[in-house]
Design a protein around this motif. Sequence first.
Motif, mmCIF file in Angstrom:
data_model
loop_
_atom_site.group_PDB
_atom_site.id
_atom_site.type_symbol
_atom_site.label_atom_id
_atom_site.label_comp_id
_atom_site.label_asym_id
_atom_site.label_seq_id
_atom_site.Cartn_x
_atom_site.Cartn_y
_atom_site.Cartn_z
ATOM 1 N N GLU A 21 0.646 -1.021 0.184
ATOM 2 C CA GLU A 21 0.059 -0.074 -0.038
ATOM 3 C C GLU A 21 0.951 1.092 0.016
ATOM 4 N N ARG A 42 -7.242 -0.148 -1.620
ATOM 5 C CA ARG A 42 -7.311 -1.308 -0.552
ATOM 6 C C ARG A 42 -8.905 -1.417 -0.623
ATOM 7 N N ILE A 72 -5.495 -5.416 -2.655
ATOM 8 C CA ILE A 72 -5.397 -4.151 -3.206
ATOM 9 C C ILE A 72 -5.586 -4.258 -4.623
#
Length: 233
Positions: free
Chosen positions: A177, A187, A193
């Motif tokens: 992330e 996400r 994700i």
Amino acid sequence: MKLNCVVVDDSSIQRTIIAKLVNNHTNLHLIGDFSNAIEAKNCISLNNVDLIFLDIEMPVINGFDFLDGLKTKPQIIFITSKAEYALKAFDYDATDYLQKPIAIDRFNASVKRAIDLYALRNETKEEEGEHIFIKSNLKKLKIFTSKIKWIEAYGDYVRVVTEDDSNLVLSTMKAFEKDLSKEKFIRVHKSYIINIDKVERFNSKFAEIGITKIPLSRNKKEDLVKALSSSSH
């Protein structure tokens, strides 16, 4: 921005004139000037050269033959006293073609063309080339982020699924992330994700990428709607 330059001309007078023009230009850096192709080739193989000012009519190896022998070709500005070479010069993908005697405003226009072309090529490379490195099976892999479809948690591992293949990486979702662009990646679930550019359809429960249905957490659907509406998707 400074382009690294080399001047190749068998005439010492012409070479001095061009070298002076290069040295007086704020965007050029002269690495060397040479009277023949062999010396110039050695210099180019050892240095990072962006631009060559190249005389066409040289004894033994002329400008065209010299270029034929180069593995990687920097930008070329041909210099000659004969207009009939112009057409052939552009077959060599020349940036420009200067006729002797060289007028300073014409020289500056040539250099501007070379700088613009350099900037354009390097900007495009960067845009195409946004990437991350991952370690999978003890190998370091370069992954272009535009090719990533989704990333999913897989026990202690993370599975990175691209257009070409998928790789398991010993990492965390949090680490990915942090590394990926917030504009392109979201996400949507504790275990997923996704690349929003790859989403084809979605409803309140799933986002679809190809034939794969990726679950959406209840509180993530709004984030996805926002992200899709602000992207160019």
